[in-house]
Design a protein around this motif. Structure first.
Motif, PDB file in Angstrom:
ATOM      1  N   VAL A 132       0.864  -1.182   0.000  1.00 28.31           N
ATOM      2  CA  VAL A 132       0.000   0.000   0.000  1.00 28.31           C
ATOM      3  C   VAL A 132       0.902   1.234   0.000  1.00 28.31           C
ATOM      4  CG1 VAL A 132      -1.897   1.198   1.129  1.00 28.31           C
ATOM      5  CG2 VAL A 132      -1.710  -1.281   1.350  1.00 28.31           C
ATOM      6  N   ASP A 133       0.770   2.046  -1.048  1.00 29.99           N
ATOM      7  CA  ASP A 133       1.605   3.238  -1.181  1.00 29.99           C
ATOM      8  C   ASP A 133       1.368   4.228  -0.049  1.00 29.99           C
ATOM      9  OD1 ASP A 133       2.721   2.311  -3.557  1.00 29.99           O
ATOM     10  OD2 ASP A 133       1.235   3.343  -4.808  1.00 29.99           O
ATOM     11  N   THR A 134       2.406   4.953   0.307  1.00 24.14           N
ATOM     12  CA  THR A 134       2.321   5.991   1.335  1.00 24.14           C
ATOM     13  C   THR A 134       1.199   6.965   1.000  1.00 24.14           C
ATOM     14  OG1 THR A 134       4.675   5.789   1.803  1.00 24.14           O
ATOM     15  CG2 THR A 134       3.605   7.838   2.485  1.00 24.14           C
ATOM     16  N   GLY A 135       0.358   7.234   1.972  1.00 23.56           N
ATOM     17  CA  GLY A 135      -0.750   8.165   1.804  1.00 23.56           C
ATOM     18  C   GLY A 135      -2.007   7.549   1.223  1.00 23.56           C
ATOM     19  N   ALA A 136      -1.930   6.308   0.751  1.00 28.71           N
ATOM     20  CA  ALA A 136      -3.090   5.649   0.143  1.00 28.71           C
ATOM     21  C   ALA A 136      -3.787   4.752   1.154  1.00 28.71           C
ATOM     22  CB  ALA A 136      -2.655   4.811  -1.059  1.00 28.71           C
ATOM     23  N   THR A 137      -5.068   4.488   0.902  1.00 26.90           N
ATOM     24  CA  THR A 137      -5.835   3.520   1.678  1.00 26.90           C
ATOM     25  C   THR A 137      -6.361   2.472   0.722  1.00 26.90           C
ATOM     26  OG1 THR A 137      -6.499   5.137   3.332  1.00 26.90           O
ATOM     27  CG2 THR A 137      -7.854   3.166   3.164  1.00 26.90           C
ATOM     28  N   LEU A 138      -6.140   1.199   1.062  1.00 26.58           N
ATOM     29  CA  LEU A 138      -6.628   0.091   0.246  1.00 26.58           C
ATOM     30  C   LEU A 138      -7.635  -0.706   1.063  1.00 26.58           C
ATOM     31  CD1 LEU A 138      -6.531  -1.706  -2.272  1.00 26.58           C
ATOM     32  CD2 LEU A 138      -4.628  -2.932  -1.200  1.00 26.58           C
ATOM     33  N   PRO A 139      -8.934  -0.601   0.731  1.00 28.66           N
ATOM     34  CA  PRO A 139      -9.932  -1.393   1.449  1.00 28.66           C
ATOM     35  C   PRO A 139     -10.082  -2.777   0.812  1.00 28.66           C
ATOM     36  CG  PRO A 139     -11.026   0.161  -0.001  1.00 28.66           C
ATOM     37  CD  PRO A 139      -9.539   0.372  -0.164  1.00 28.66           C
ATOM     38  N   LEU A 140     -10.058  -3.823   1.633  1.00 27.94           N
ATOM     39  CA  LEU A 140     -10.365  -5.183   1.183  1.00 27.94           C
ATOM     40  C   LEU A 140     -11.671  -5.582   1.841  1.00 27.94           C
ATOM     41  CD1 LEU A 140      -6.991  -7.170   1.332  1.00 27.94           C
ATOM     42  CD2 LEU A 140      -8.187  -6.289  -0.661  1.00 27.94           C
ATOM     43  N   SER A 141     -12.740  -5.615   1.047  1.00 34.17           N
ATOM     44  CA  SER A 141     -14.066  -5.893   1.594  1.00 34.17           C
ATOM     45  C   SER A 141     -14.521  -7.321   1.348  1.00 34.17           C
ATOM     46  CB  SER A 141     -15.081  -4.907   1.015  1.00 34.17           C
ATOM     47  OG  SER A 141     -14.735  -3.587   1.432  1.00 34.17           O
ATOM     48  N   ASN A 142     -13.866  -8.037   0.445  1.00 36.04           N
ATOM     49  CA  ASN A 142     -14.204  -9.440   0.205  1.00 36.04           C
ATOM     50  C   ASN A 142     -13.482 -10.320   1.215  1.00 36.04           C
ATOM     51  OD1 ASN A 142     -15.796  -8.806  -2.006  1.00 36.04           O
ATOM     52  ND2 ASN A 142     -14.075  -8.924  -3.416  1.00 36.04           N
ATOM     53  N   VAL A 143     -14.028 -11.489   1.475  1.00 35.00           N
ATOM     54  CA  VAL A 143     -13.418 -12.426   2.410  1.00 35.00           C
ATOM     55  C   VAL A 143     -12.102 -12.936   1.844  1.00 35.00           C
ATOM     56  CG1 VAL A 143     -13.688 -14.700   3.497  1.00 35.00           C
ATOM     57  CG2 VAL A 143     -15.611 -13.105   3.432  1.00 35.00           C
ATOM     58  N   VAL A 144     -11.075 -12.968   2.706  1.00 31.99           N
ATOM     59  CA  VAL A 144      -9.782 -13.556   2.372  1.00 31.99           C
ATOM     60  C   VAL A 144      -9.727 -14.910   3.068  1.00 31.99           C
ATOM     61  CG1 VAL A 144      -7.281 -13.286   2.481  1.00 31.99           C
ATOM     62  CG2 VAL A 144      -8.724 -11.258   2.244  1.00 31.99           C
ATOM     63  N   LEU A 168       2.883  -7.633   9.377  1.00 28.74           N
ATOM     64  CA  LEU A 168       2.837  -6.205   9.069  1.00 28.74           C
ATOM     65  C   LEU A 168       4.254  -5.679   8.892  1.00 28.74           C
ATOM     66  CD1 LEU A 168       0.189  -5.198  11.746  1.00 28.74           C
ATOM     67  CD2 LEU A 168      -0.181  -5.987   9.400  1.00 28.74           C
ATOM     68  N   ASN A 169       4.536  -5.172   7.714  1.00 29.99           N
ATOM     69  CA  ASN A 169       5.839  -4.590   7.403  1.00 29.99           C
ATOM     70  C   ASN A 169       5.680  -3.109   7.069  1.00 29.99           C
ATOM     71  OD1 ASN A 169       7.245  -6.995   7.719  1.00 29.99           O
ATOM     72  ND2 ASN A 169       6.966  -7.588   5.590  1.00 29.99           N
ATOM     73  N   GLY A 170       5.114  -2.351   7.967  1.00 33.38           N
ATOM     74  CA  GLY A 170       5.071  -0.907   7.780  1.00 33.38           C
ATOM     75  C   GLY A 170       3.717  -0.243   7.736  1.00 33.38           C
ATOM     76  N   PRO A 171       2.711  -0.801   7.064  1.00 35.07           N
ATOM     77  CA  PRO A 171       1.481  -0.031   6.929  1.00 35.07           C
ATOM     78  C   PRO A 171       0.637  -0.042   8.199  1.00 35.07           C
ATOM     79  CG  PRO A 171       1.118  -2.159   5.990  1.00 35.07           C
ATOM     80  CD  PRO A 171       2.581  -2.102   6.415  1.00 35.07           C
ATOM     81  N   VAL A 172      -0.299   0.872   8.227  1.00 33.09           N
ATOM     82  CA  VAL A 172      -1.356   0.842   9.232  1.00 33.09           C
ATOM     83  C   VAL A 172      -2.379  -0.170   8.730  1.00 33.09           C
ATOM     84  CG1 VAL A 172      -3.259   2.173  10.245  1.00 33.09           C
ATOM     85  CG2 VAL A 172      -1.019   3.239   9.890  1.00 33.09           C
ATOM     86  N   GLY A 206       3.652   2.185   3.170  1.00 33.65           N
ATOM     87  CA  GLY A 206       3.440   3.261   4.128  1.00 33.65           C
ATOM     88  C   GLY A 206       2.018   3.753   4.216  1.00 33.65           C
ATOM     89  N   GLY A 207       1.088   3.049   3.568  1.00 39.90           N
ATOM     90  CA  GLY A 207      -0.305   3.474   3.575  1.00 39.90           C
ATOM     91  C   GLY A 207      -1.128   2.736   4.611  1.00 39.90           C
ATOM     92  N   THR A 208      -2.422   2.602   4.329  1.00 38.88           N
ATOM     93  CA  THR A 208      -3.372   1.952   5.235  1.00 38.88           C
ATOM     94  C   THR A 208      -4.086   0.832   4.505  1.00 38.88           C
ATOM     95  OG1 THR A 208      -3.731   4.006   6.458  1.00 38.88           O
ATOM     96  CG2 THR A 208      -5.421   2.307   6.681  1.00 38.88           C
ATOM     97  N   LEU A 209      -4.057  -0.359   5.080  1.00 35.19           N
ATOM     98  CA  LEU A 209      -4.809  -1.499   4.575  1.00 35.19           C
ATOM     99  C   LEU A 209      -6.008  -1.684   5.481  1.00 35.19           C
ATOM    100  CD1 LEU A 209      -5.127  -3.973   2.711  1.00 35.19           C
ATOM    101  CD2 LEU A 209      -3.699  -5.239   4.347  1.00 35.19           C
ATOM    102  N   ALA A 210      -7.203  -1.654   4.908  1.00 39.76           N
ATOM    103  CA  ALA A 210      -8.439  -1.820   5.677  1.00 39.76           C
ATOM    104  C   ALA A 210      -9.019  -3.202   5.382  1.00 39.76           C
ATOM    105  CB  ALA A 210      -9.443  -0.736   5.316  1.00 39.76           C
ATOM    106  N   LEU A 211      -8.989  -4.079   6.379  1.00 41.32           N
ATOM    107  CA  LEU A 211      -9.584  -5.411   6.255  1.00 41.32           C
ATOM    108  C   LEU A 211     -11.011  -5.321   6.786  1.00 41.32           C
ATOM    109  CD1 LEU A 211      -6.547  -7.553   7.469  1.00 41.32           C
ATOM    110  CD2 LEU A 211      -7.303  -7.151   5.115  1.00 41.32           C
ATOM    111  N   ASN A 212     -11.981  -5.434   5.880  1.00 45.33           N
ATOM    112  CA  ASN A 212     -13.369  -5.124   6.214  1.00 45.33           C
ATOM    113  C   ASN A 212     -14.285  -6.336   6.326  1.00 45.33           C
ATOM    114  OD1 ASN A 212     -12.753  -2.350   6.137  1.00 45.33           O
ATOM    115  ND2 ASN A 212     -13.054  -2.288   3.926  1.00 45.33           N
ATOM    116  N   ALA A 213     -13.756  -7.546   6.148  1.00 49.97           N
ATOM    117  CA  ALA A 213     -14.607  -8.747   6.169  1.00 49.97           C
ATOM    118  C   ALA A 213     -14.183  -9.672   7.305  1.00 49.97           C
ATOM    119  CB  ALA A 213     -14.500  -9.474   4.834  1.00 49.97           C
TER     120      ALA A 213
END
Length: 72
Positions: free
Chosen positions: A11-23, A51-55, A34-41
């Motif tokens: 996830v690039d710095t300053g970006a947010t990547l939402p994952l809404s499907n089941v993993v 975790l290697n750096g992102p929120v 350096g960005g934010t990964l949102a695990l939503n499922a």
């Protein structure tokens, strides 16, 4: 999304990547960058989360799947 092998999501710095499907699957999910990964499922992957750096926002009761969590 099914993890058939250990997988990395960057996830690039300053970006947010939402994952809404089941993993699912038996592999490790690694988050990097350096960005934010949102695990939503309620995920069922069992290899753990590294975790290697992102929120990482855990936005469901089982968002992190099962297995160990490692923060590097």
């Amino acid at each position: 999304m099914t993890l058939a092998a250990d997988s990395t999501i960057g996830v690039d710095t300053g970006a947010t990547l939402p994952l809404s499907n089941v993993v699912s699957g038996t592999a490790v999910l690694t988050a990097s960058g350096g960005g934010t990964l949102a695990l939503n499922a309620n995920n069922s992957f069992s290899g753990g989360l590294t975790l290697n750096g992102p929120v990482v926002n855990l936005n469901a009761n089982r968002a992190r799947g099962t297995g160990p969590v490692a923060v590097n």
